[in-house]
Scaffold this active site. Structure first.
Site, PDB file in Angstrom:
ATOM      1  CD  GLU D  29      -2.463  -1.642   2.510  1.00 21.26           C
ATOM      2  OE1 GLU D  29      -2.371  -0.857   3.468  1.00 21.26           O
ATOM      3  OE2 GLU D  29      -2.978  -2.770   2.608  1.00 21.26           O
ATOM      4  CD  GLU D  60      -3.887  -4.830   5.116  1.00 19.78           C
ATOM      5  OE1 GLU D  60      -5.031  -5.338   5.094  1.00 19.78           O
ATOM      6  OE2 GLU D  60      -3.694  -3.602   5.110  1.00 19.78           O
ATOM      7  CD  GLN D  82       0.208   2.430   4.818  1.00 19.58           C
ATOM      8  OE1 GLN D  82      -0.796   2.816   5.405  1.00 19.58           O
ATOM      9  NE2 GLN D  82       0.374   2.625   3.527  1.00 19.58           N
ATOM     10  CG  PHE D  83       1.371   0.935  10.599  1.00 22.46           C
ATOM     11  CD1 PHE D  83       2.210   1.579  11.507  1.00 22.46           C
ATOM     12  CD2 PHE D  83       0.773   1.683   9.605  1.00 22.46           C
ATOM     13  CE1 PHE D  83       2.440   2.951  11.414  1.00 22.46           C
ATOM     14  CE2 PHE D  83       0.995   3.050   9.501  1.00 22.46           C
ATOM     15  CZ  PHE D  83       1.831   3.689  10.406  1.00 22.46           C
ATOM     16  CB  ALA D  84       3.827  -5.049  12.550  1.00 26.91           C
ATOM     17  CG  ASP D  85      -0.457  -2.354  14.500  1.00 28.02           C
ATOM     18  OD1 ASP D  85      -0.788  -2.204  15.671  1.00 28.02           O
ATOM     19  OD2 ASP D  85       0.610  -1.875  14.033  1.00 28.02           O
ATOM     20  CE1 TYR D  86      -4.023  -1.408  11.145  1.00 31.80           C
ATOM     21  CE2 TYR D  86      -2.519  -0.112   9.821  1.00 31.80           C
ATOM     22  CZ  TYR D  86      -3.459  -0.189  10.841  1.00 31.80           C
ATOM     23  OH  TYR D  86      -3.829   0.931  11.524  1.00 31.80           O
ATOM     24  N   PRO D  89      -4.809  -9.429   9.068  1.00 26.90           N
ATOM     25  CG  PRO D  89      -5.905  -7.518   8.267  1.00 26.90           C
ATOM     26  CD  PRO D  89      -4.725  -7.957   9.097  1.00 26.90           C
ATOM     27  CG  HIS D 129      -1.068   3.264  13.576  1.00 19.56           C
ATOM     28  ND1 HIS D 129      -2.236   3.727  14.122  1.00 19.56           N
ATOM     29  CD2 HIS D 129      -1.274   3.255  12.231  1.00 19.56           C
ATOM     30  CE1 HIS D 129      -3.106   3.999  13.155  1.00 19.56           C
ATOM     31  NE2 HIS D 129      -2.549   3.709  12.011  1.00 19.56           N
TER      32      HIS D 129
HETATM   33  C1  LIG Z   1      -6.122  -2.969   7.750  1.00 22.03           C
HETATM   34  C2  LIG Z   1      -5.432  -1.683   7.455  1.00 22.03           C
HETATM   35  N1  LIG Z   1      -4.561  -1.595   6.433  1.00 22.03           N
HETATM   36  C3  LIG Z   1      -3.896  -0.443   6.180  1.00 22.03           C
HETATM   37  C4  LIG Z   1      -4.091   0.684   6.950  1.00 22.03           C
HETATM   38  C5  LIG Z   1      -3.310   1.974   6.673  1.00 22.03           C
HETATM   39  N2  LIG Z   1      -4.213   3.019   6.131  1.00 22.03           N
HETATM   40  C6  LIG Z   1      -4.835   3.907   6.918  1.00 22.03           C
HETATM   41  S1  LIG Z   1      -5.900   4.912   6.086  1.00 22.03           S
HETATM   42  C7  LIG Z   1      -5.513   4.172   4.607  1.00 22.03           C
HETATM   43  C8  LIG Z   1      -6.213   4.603   3.356  1.00 22.03           C
HETATM   44  C9  LIG Z   1      -7.703   4.374   3.402  1.00 22.03           C
HETATM   45  O1  LIG Z   1      -8.314   4.815   2.221  1.00 22.03           O
HETATM   46  P1  LIG Z   1      -9.888   4.804   2.039  1.00 22.03           P
HETATM   47  O2  LIG Z   1     -10.454   3.506   2.458  1.00 22.03           O
HETATM   48  O3  LIG Z   1     -10.177   5.239   0.652  1.00 22.03           O
HETATM   49  O4  LIG Z   1     -10.435   5.877   3.089  1.00 22.03           O
HETATM   50  P2  LIG Z   1     -10.169   7.443   3.100  1.00 22.03           P
HETATM   51  O5  LIG Z   1      -8.948   7.680   3.942  1.00 22.03           O
HETATM   52  O6  LIG Z   1     -10.018   7.896   1.713  1.00 22.03           O
HETATM   53  O7  LIG Z   1     -11.379   8.051   3.752  1.00 22.03           O
HETATM   54  C10 LIG Z   1      -4.558   3.163   4.803  1.00 22.03           C
HETATM   55  C11 LIG Z   1      -3.987   2.329   3.723  1.00 22.03           C
HETATM   56  C12 LIG Z   1      -5.021   0.544   8.008  1.00 22.03           C
HETATM   57  N3  LIG Z   1      -5.302   1.583   8.817  1.00 22.03           N
HETATM   58  N4  LIG Z   1      -5.668  -0.622   8.236  1.00 22.03           N
END
Ligand SMILES: Cc1ncc(C[n+]2csc(CCOP(=O)(O)OP(=O)(O)O)c2C)c(N)n1
Ligand SMILES: Cc1ncc(C[n+]2csc(CCOP(=O)(O)OP(=O)(O)O)c2C)c(N)n1
Ligand SMILES: [Mg+2]
Ligand SMILES: [Mg+2]
Lengths: 409, 339, 409, 339
Positions: D29, D60, D82-86, D89, D129
């Site tokens: 990501e 993920e 992006q973060f180990a928390d993720y 899934p 995070h």
């Molecule tokens: C499971 C998971 N994967 C990755 C992230 C990191 N992350 C946080 S916000 C984001 C983008 C989200 O985009 P969108 O769903 O379009 O929502 P928007 O921010 O545009 O409202 C990402 C990749 C996360 N928080 N949770």
């Protein structure tokens, strides 16, 4: 017969990166009023065109046109406008607070204020919203105390979430607002379960869940839709397609292949594609879906087409990955300006009243921030450290008791 | 009191709770009309109706997400995951959502869900029907993990789990659904009816979570086990003729530290047995804890007898299994060790 | 305006349970030849009717009709028929072996033999099939040695998978057949990654993946489709809708809400709904999708409509949850009988030849089983116990070396 | 040799491998045009093209499934979560698929994938995070888990991971991306350029997986750590003035058991430090192993200094963190304990 012995890996590419000219020609627009409005009990098989349409009510002149135009009283619209204005002013102020080191993190919803505000006014206090981090306008429309938001964001001694949670990941049960988390998408299915529970108990409560267009790629999205479909859950499932997921454009989630609303077709659930910057369209679509849910007709999927006008979060600088003037080219305008124009056109609102509203919202936000600052900002004040050990379980076990003793709190 | 095997006891617990509490409902793959692939929910749909006990889509993540949402509403859902191996697609839901909901929401929402799942090897199920994943839950703050070893405990613990307001992973040792297996190969299974713990009251009762059971008192060495391994350990102790105290932990979170520590301080020796693979398994935590709490009482190295550090191997399950021979050898080593 | 203050939880119910009359009226049939066949480079947006159609070639008389009728030579069809007959005889024999305690587990694919056999003849040896446990006919069509199957099923000393894997969870790399696992759905995305790798390397290999209709509810299904869509992966994604998932009817996975082929619409991927008991239709649909994949046009989703005529596995008794005469009512017939009739009708096959084929297949299966029995059946023979410790890593670490020593092998 | 911080070293490792091996590609990501939220892939797409380094959908599970498929084809994919928390899934993909592919297929297929992910707390990232999930991987036979503590190691270990034919989880302690953090609150971070391990060769080199690093030799007590905690331990040892041997494990699977055992047999005392919560954490395995291998050499109870058994608490991260004070206290207790 096409043949090509050399395959090529396709990597999607947004229409414009920094230095290039913004191009929104890919957004399939339709004139306001053009999309049909079937009765809520229409069979899904006769509504398969809707995910490719666009529900719009407000036209370029600010008139409400077409079959989706809702009949909403002046006061209702004023409340909606107020929630959106308050959200925007609050966002701007808290963003500044972050720059001043008063909080660790913040996210704005600039340009998307209608997506929380309108549904919040459609649903009742007993219904439950399963939010994303970008729909604080849902709380604003219900007069959630600003001070509680500020204290949560400052993680100070008065933080209702006891300092345990990242700023803006609110929880507000009494306001019908479910606990947020940083994990994307993992609450989408909770909304379905919650709605199923209401049906199981033969109650009349319904649920509403939001998910970003980027997040639709998570398995949770599909699993939630599957359960909603199979068990006819009384739930509204909303995709906020704001064109961006941090630096990834909507094509990274499949937006160049079809509409996000079209996901509904795989589940036999009605799908709407809606102008998300049009307060009236958002209101009408939500009301339509809510009526379906309340009538035991099951779930509806709605794609709100909108635009993330600000950066992703305080950690983000969008000019690194999109043209800096892209926001100005967004074809669906600004939800606040559009509702305001409509109200002025309808004759019960004026530039003066709007300026007064802004001033009043600004005053309220300043007051709340000031009150929060008096309690303390990040690091200057926090809940008692014993809160770290509470609520892991209903009753702490020996590990937590000993560890708390070890830390001496 | 009727003699029940473990499946009947679990079925009875579910039946009792469906009867008592309208907020209890049961779902999972094939649990409705069919009554579950191990028959744990047999007859419940017919008796209580399809809304109380029903089939779900094949989607473990969806099952747990649905349960969490229902729990937040105020219900007490009991979800079945067909095999513990298949909890993993729902692992994020359990760790990031169920386990943290109360904490992160300042106590506004919580997750009173129970996740039942048959676990462990012994049915020639190969690597995807034999998992012992308890360590993966033990490390997660906010989850409870319970593992019964007899029909009586299974019913009492399951009722406690359902009534508990925290998320409980309830792992059922499928190897002993039908009888108290002692780990010997080729010996016909004794049915539960020959065992005292098959006397199960028909109605409501509880066995509290977090209270271990000293299934055999002794002075010479402490043996810690749970699930199937309790019976294997008893057999091994018999074989060795050791004066062993065998403790059935019953729940690994919350863990009954007092009973464990008291015993090892008394015996000075400790053998830990589980079927899961060894490295970073739950035995490691037990060993670390015992060492920390009983260092000055220990007269011999703490032994771990476990599955090997391999995936679960279909044709070799008897070679993989920490059977009575390996347990006996460890007990003997431990008892004979001289400081 | 419909309103209902009392919600009701909907629990789907199959048309018939034991003791009730089988009813397949829910299967949306269309006459053979009725479904149109667009060119493979048609835009997805102009094929949105296909997921609701039904590609059929063989009519009730055994004639091949309509635009999908493939031009296949006599020998090709004989090979296909042979693969299906061999599969059925093998299945029956191994099922008996299980009842005799020679193996721990087995699963039949009775009635679904066309689903592996036809695609296997469309794809090349360099392409890769990501199978379910119910498409051994894919291997049969490629003359995979029966003895290797038997030895794997018996977990004996000659088991190519070294006794590590449950029976029938084969792996056959040289035959373009990916490693199976008991976890449902978790390899669907591997096919997409494999296909992307081929495109990345500018090779010309494509992938084919199967998933049961019950398994479409897993998040993996959606994630695979999302990646296939976004990166235009050269992959064929097949749903085998055999109406049952153990005891759960297809409505438990959403089959009462829309077709499984309709899932394709949410990804902008062409979707076909195909008579899975019609060897020619399966062949033609696979060839159409393969041509799309090879031409850099990306993925295709195919729902094969079929019926699981036998129990789920050796652990299952289907009469506990469906009418015992349900298989006889299945409206799409038997794939072997239908292809055989077609061949007889075309004049290059006869009942006698068919009987001879069956006898020949039976003989081969018996021989293979006998050879396997000579090596040994479950528990009577197994690979060296040291194999338990091999292949955990490429090179075992100290833990495995020590544990192997501890066990003395 | 250029001075690099840890992000630059990781970026350099990826760059070197993209250059050397056409089968290497990178995705995740926001890793493409943007170069990753921590900038680890900065410039790689521009330099090597969008097919070598690109953005994926937010999925993920999909990312890891895609990587496994590519690995089976013959590529060497490097996925960023992006973060180990993720990672959770995708946990099922890692455990049920990547870890077992070689085993179950009789060696026909394998999974030469590398999964990079920033882990650990310290950036006020709250409970989603800040995860330290290493124990969840250590328990899984078939996975390797690597955690660097310096720019030099990060590059050398990452190249080893990418070249390795088994699946490697590569956890990057994000707290020390920019400098060797000693755990003291309120003290300005020293940049890596002030540290010897920031001297990173530009080209290809490897640090082998499974070889620990004795970062400080000593005789009085063995301190086991990895990632951020190596630096915290060094600071604590300085504070106490103990004659401690500090061992940076570098990879927890494979674990360098010889170095560990040799050290504890020499010192007779052992303190184990990690940021993850304690119960069933990786420290438990280390404690159990040390106890098993060094029982007769131990002169004091093995100590564990870890995060508490709670979710990661946003406002309390300094209270949660096992900082130099808590480590010092444990070292002191351990050194002073008398049998
Ligand atoms: C499971 C998971 N994967 C990755 C992230 C990191 N992350 C946080 S916000 C984001 C983008 C989200 O985009 P969108 O769903 O379009 O929502 P928007 O921010 O545009 O409202 C990402 C990749 C996360 N928080 N949770
Ligand atoms: C992840 C996972 N969940 C549950 C199971 C148990 N299980 C094995 S087969 C099966 C039914 C699958 O049905 P379907 O996908 O329709 O395939 P079919 O057997 O009909 O070919 C179930 C639930 C499993 N193997 N894996
Ligand atoms: Mg977005
Ligand atoms: Mg099926």
């Amino acid at each position: 017969m096409l043949k090509n012995s050399r395959l090529q890996l396709h990597i999607p590419r947004p229409p414009a990166r920094p230095g290039e000219t913004p191009d929104f020609s890919y957004v399939d627009l339709q004139p306001a009023g053009a999309c049909r409005r079937p009765p809520t009990d229409e069979a899904e098989s006769r509504m398969r065109d809707l995910p490719f349409g666009l529900v719009r009510v407000l036209d370029d002149d600010g008139s409400a046109v077409g079959p989706w135009a809702p009949e909403l009283g002046d006061e209702h619209l004023k409340r909606g406008l107020r929630a959106m204005v308050l959200t925007r002013i609050f966002d701007d102020r808290m963003f500044k607070c972050h720059r001043q080191g008063k909080t660790s993190f913040f996210m704005k919803s600039t340009g998307e204020e209608a997506l929380g505000a309108a549904p919040s006014m459609v649903l009742g206090m007993e219904d439950m919203c399963f939010p994303t981090y970008r729909v604080v306008s849902y709380l604003m429309a219900r007069d959630y105390p600003l001070a509680d938001l500020v204290n949560q964001i400052f993680s100070n001694a008065a933080d209702p979430l006891k300092g345990r949670q990242l700023p803006i990941l609110y929880s507000a049960r009494r306001y019908g607002f479910y606990s947020l988390s940083g994990n994307l998408g993992s609450r989408f299915g909770h909304a379905v379960g919650w709605a199923m529970a209401s049906a199981y108990m033969e109650d009349d409560k319904i649920a509403l869940a939001y998910v970003g267009e980027g997040t639709t790629a998570e398995g949770d999205f599909h699993e939630a839709l599957t359960f909603a479909s199979v068990f006819h859950a009384p739930v509204i499932l909303a995709i906020t397609n704001n064109q961006w997921a941090i630096s990834s454009f909507q094509g990274t989630a499949g937006g160049q292949e079809t509409t996000f609303a079209a996901c509904s077709l795989g589940y036999g659930i009605p799908g709407l594609r809606v102008d998300g910057n049009d307060f009236l369209a958002v209101h009408a679509a939500t009301a339509w879906a809510a009526e379906r849910a309340r009538s035991n007709l099951g779930a509806t999927l709605i794609e709100f087409v909108t635009y993330r006008a600000a950066g992703h979060s305080t950690s983000d600088d969008p000019t690194r990955y999109r043209p800096s003037d892209e926001p100005r080219h967004w074809p669906l305008g600004d939800p606040i300006a559009r509702l305001k124009n409509h109200m002025i056109r309808r004759g019960f609102w004026s530039e003066e009243e709007h300026a007064a509203l802004e001033a009043e919202c600004d005053r309220q936000v300043r007051e709340a921030v000031k009150a929060g600052e008096e309690i303390g900002t990040l690091g200057k004040s926090k809940p008692g450290v014993e809160e770290m050990f509470e609520c892991v379980y209903k009753v702490p076990d020996w590990r937590l008791i000993r560890q708390r003793q070890e830390l001496g709190v | 009191m009727p003699a029940m095997n473990m499946i009947q006891a679990i079925n009875s617990a579910l039946d009792v709770m469906l009867e008592r509490d309208p907020r209890v409902l049961i779902f999972g793959e094939d649990v409705g009309y069919f009554g579950g692939v191990f028959r744990a929910t047999d007859g419940l749909m017919e008796k209580h109706g399809a809304k109380r006990c029903f089939d779900t889509p094949i989607s473990e993540g969806g099952i747990i997400a649905t349960a969490i949402g229902m729990g937040a509403y105020g219900l007490r859902p009991v979800a079945e995951i067909q095999f513990a191996d298949y909890i993993l697609p729902a692992y994020d839901q359990l760790v990031s959502e169920a386990a943290r909901l109360r904490y992160r929401s300042g106590g506004e929402f919580w997750s009173p869900i129970t996740v039942r799942s048959p676990y462990g090897g012994g049915i020639f199920g190969g690597q995807t029907h034999s998992a012992s994943p308890e360590a993966l839950f033990a490390h997660v703050s906010g989850l409870k993990t319970v593992i019964p070893s007899s029909p009586y405990d299974a019913k009492g613990l399951l009722i406690s789990a359902i009534e508990d307001d925290d998320p409980v992973i309830f792992l059922e040792p499928k190897r002993i659904y039908n009888g108290p297996f002692d780990g010997r190969q080729g010996i016909p299974l004794k049915p539960w009816s020959t065992h005292a713990a098959s006397a199960v009251p028909e109605g409501h009762y509880t066995v509290p979570l977090g209270k271990a059971n000293v299934v055999r008192p002794g002075q010479g060495v402490t043996v810690l086990a749970y699930g199937t391994m309790v019976h294997v350990c008893l057999a091994a102790v018999d074989d060795v003729g050791a004066d062993a105290e065998v403790i059935d932990l019953r729940s690994i979170v919350p863990l009954d530290i007092d009973t464990v520590v008291q015993s090892v301080r008394k015996t000075g020796r400790c053998v830990i047995v589980h079927e899961a693979s060894r490295f970073s398994g739950f035995g490691a935590e037990l060993s670390a804890l015992v060492q920390e709490e009983c260092f000055y009482h220990l007269q011999a190295p703490i032994e771990r007898v476990t599955g090997w550090d391999t995936p679960y191997p279909h044709a070799f399950e008897w070679d993989y299994f920490p059977g009575p021979q390996r347990v006996s050898a460890a007990i003997r080593r431990c008892v004979e060790a001289r400081p």
